[in-house]
Design a protein around this motif. Sequence first.
Motif, PDB file in Angstrom:
ATOM      1  N   LYS A 170       3.363  35.490  80.742  1.00 32.86           N
ATOM      2  CA  LYS A 170       3.728  36.378  79.643  1.00 32.86           C
ATOM      3  C   LYS A 170       2.662  36.322  78.550  1.00 32.86           C
ATOM      4  N   LEU A 171       2.474  37.465  77.945  1.00 38.15           N
ATOM      5  CA  LEU A 171       1.488  37.568  76.883  1.00 38.15           C
ATOM      6  C   LEU A 171       2.186  38.075  75.628  1.00 38.15           C
ATOM      7  N   MET A 172       1.998  37.368  74.543  1.00 39.10           N
ATOM      8  CA  MET A 172       2.535  37.859  73.286  1.00 39.10           C
ATOM      9  C   MET A 172       1.484  38.796  72.711  1.00 39.10           C
ATOM     10  N   GLU A 173       1.857  40.031  72.557  1.00 40.61           N
ATOM     11  CA  GLU A 173       0.869  41.043  72.206  1.00 40.61           C
ATOM     12  C   GLU A 173       0.470  40.951  70.733  1.00 40.61           C
ATOM     13  N   THR A 174      -0.736  40.435  70.500  1.00 39.15           N
ATOM     14  CA  THR A 174      -1.233  40.410  69.123  1.00 39.15           C
ATOM     15  C   THR A 174      -2.479  41.276  69.013  1.00 39.15           C
ATOM     16  N   GLY A 175      -2.912  41.798  70.154  1.00 37.96           N
ATOM     17  CA  GLY A 175      -4.136  42.583  70.174  1.00 37.96           C
ATOM     18  C   GLY A 175      -5.356  41.749  70.515  1.00 37.96           C
ATOM     19  N   PHE A 176      -5.198  40.417  70.561  1.00 40.76           N
ATOM     20  CA  PHE A 176      -6.377  39.571  70.813  1.00 40.76           C
ATOM     21  C   PHE A 176      -6.630  39.351  72.297  1.00 40.76           C
ATOM     22  N   PHE A 236      -4.032  34.980  87.218  1.00 43.70           N
ATOM     23  CA  PHE A 236      -3.115  33.952  87.715  1.00 43.70           C
ATOM     24  C   PHE A 236      -2.604  34.279  89.116  1.00 43.70           C
ATOM     25  N   GLY A 237      -2.629  35.544  89.463  1.00 39.50           N
ATOM     26  CA  GLY A 237      -2.127  35.942  90.777  1.00 39.50           C
ATOM     27  C   GLY A 237      -0.637  35.716  90.952  1.00 39.50           C
ATOM     28  N   LEU A 238       0.108  35.724  89.843  1.00 42.88           N
ATOM     29  CA  LEU A 238       1.569  35.659  89.949  1.00 42.88           C
ATOM     30  C   LEU A 238       2.074  37.089  90.155  1.00 42.88           C
ATOM     31  N   LYS A 239       3.284  37.232  90.639  1.00 42.72           N
ATOM     32  CA  LYS A 239       3.785  38.564  90.960  1.00 42.72           C
ATOM     33  C   LYS A 239       3.869  39.462  89.719  1.00 42.72           C
ATOM     34  N   TYR A 240       4.303  38.851  88.588  1.00 45.26           N
ATOM     35  CA  TYR A 240       4.514  39.675  87.399  1.00 45.26           C
ATOM     36  C   TYR A 240       3.790  39.119  86.173  1.00 45.26           C
ATOM     37  N   GLY A 241       3.268  40.033  85.379  1.00 48.31           N
ATOM     38  CA  GLY A 241       2.701  39.702  84.074  1.00 48.31           C
ATOM     39  C   GLY A 241       3.460  40.530  83.050  1.00 48.31           C
ATOM     40  N   ILE A 242       4.024  39.871  82.051  1.00 48.81           N
ATOM     41  CA  ILE A 242       4.894  40.587  81.124  1.00 48.81           C
ATOM     42  C   ILE A 242       4.296  40.579  79.723  1.00 48.81           C
ATOM     43  N   VAL A 243       4.325  41.735  79.092  1.00 47.11           N
ATOM     44  CA  VAL A 243       3.803  41.853  77.732  1.00 47.11           C
ATOM     45  C   VAL A 243       4.979  41.899  76.765  1.00 47.11           C
ATOM     46  N   ARG A 244       4.937  41.024  75.767  1.00 45.23           N
ATOM     47  CA  ARG A 244       6.042  40.947  74.818  1.00 45.23           C
ATOM     48  C   ARG A 244       5.535  41.269  73.420  1.00 45.23           C
TER      49      ARG A 244
END
Lengths: 307, 317
Positions: A142-148, A157-165
């Motif tokens: 998961k990525l906390m969206e700060t723009g950086f 990472f090659g994980l099934k899902y990447g989530i933007v929060r």
Amino acid sequence: MKKEILYSLKSPYRDNLDVIGCRFGSGKKSVAIVGATRGNKIQQMYICSQLVRTMKRLEKTGKISPNCEILIIPCINYYSMNIGKRFWTMGNTDINRMFPGYDQGETTQRIADGVFRKLEGYEYGIQLVSFYQTGNFLPHVKLMETGFTDPADMERFGLKYGIVRKPRPYDTTTLNYNWQIWETKAFSVYSNETSGIDDVSCSEVVAAILRFMYSIGAITEKSVPGYKTEIINESDIYQIRSSAGGIFRADVPTGSPVEQGQVIGRIIDPIDGKTISQITTEYAGTVFFEYNQPLINESTMCFKIIV
Amino acid sequence: MIKTVTETMLAVNEKLRIQKSTIKNGSEKKRICIVTGTHGDELERQYLAWLIGDELRRNISLLDGTVDIYPALNPLGIDSITRGIPQFDLDMNRVFPGSRNGTMIETVCSAIIDDISGADICIDVHSSNIFLRELPQIRMSVPTSETLLPYAKMLNVDFIWVHESATVLESTLAHSLNSTGTKTLVVEMGVGMRITREYGRQIFDGIFNLMKNMGMWKGDTVEPRRPIISQNSAVGFVNSDADGVFLPEVSFGDYVKKDDVLGNVLDPLRGEIREVVRAVCDGLVFTLREYPIVYGGSLLARILTIDDKTVKGGGEI
Ligand SMILES: [Zn+2]
């Protein structure tokens, strides 16, 4: 490997709380990895310990890239771990709500400050986390969206899902958020289980982090191939909440595909055993999260489905 | 009249129910909300809520308007000596404004906001925690101070602390209400898990004075104290550097000089003094540690400096 005490806190009657860091390689600060900030994050500490074991082997066989330094902190708050508490031993504050910390402040602010100083300046930061609610879910990043940080970096990472929060007010004092403010590209990696140990999920996450490190050139040993990551906005995940309280039974395991209108769980009256609520999904998709406690209150998140 | 603000089914044969008492008389449309109990270990306000209800019940003819009393926003916490929400380990005052379609706690918080919204004024009463004792005070952020100060001065507190706003505090009940147009004052007084009668009476007097000023109360009231108004920079924080057992040498509410001894951090195992704690500035000790065991960083005292940045006697900032 260099094992060092990154921060030390004295207590009236206990041994010092020594936050241990394991350092590999040398030179440019490449990746920092943090495990348990809370006392119940046993799985997250375990994953770090397994990563340390692997990194020691890579170091011995010369597979850490030159001019690359990697820091792993398996646990910060083991004081609470040792007494079965989730948050800080006194006052119940959460170290992961104290970043970037303050060296003249309260105890947990001082711990956060002491540790954060050692975590600054890395190009990448990875924090191992779990959901606030107890449940089973598919490992993801998961990525906390700060723009950086670039969301596409999650694919490494090659994980099934990447989530933007999108960050909420209470996210602004987390490690992940502050890493990004201090220009470290930060990711949170979620593995199944928190207070117990899930070996399958652990191996999956260890492999994902090694894949990430290979992808950025920090290690030279090629890792097993992963998934092509699907990047999703957190707000697009379909969530189902319980419409009653009672005994909760899930009818499908996490990861299973479900069809529109399918019954995926039930809530049973704890006194007379009657089903008081059938949980159906309005959309077809994949079960990403499911509640796993026997008792459930009304309005509790019981399923999350990626549609 | 006792009303249910919101109710949610718990797992086994019980409902989580938030209740309020609505006391109404006369033709005046004004409404004041007295809100307490987001933190289950803060009990000072239980007495205050009772005092207000008791006075209004006995002298209902003097009321002109509506008073809503919410004595327990976190009933599960109050009934189990838990600051946060039991089982969730969650500080309820970090979940506002909640969400109608959210988790159980988020829906509860959202229902509370909906119920209070539109009141002419809301008073959210806190009583510190089990660690620190606080002089009756009102806290507000700089952006809200222009609107709130005139009301705060009516509330019979010893001082008003205007602090910088912090993003994390945006999830409090008071911020959520203030930012949507319902004026909300946060009162802090006393210490967790105890009731100090004199503080309850002091804020009780303040609330009736405020109601009188709003045209909602026709009874007699007392002249409110003239509070010291302080900006953030005028508060000195004294944190422990050592770990051990803190024993204060000053009394709560004392005026101290810089470098005066405030107390000692003791080491009972070795019979030694670990740290002599001194005042960081001249001023009034308005916060003092009540719970003796400390780590490095534990807050021991807060001192209010009286200088050109503070205004004595209820003056303007
Ligand atoms: Zn409180």
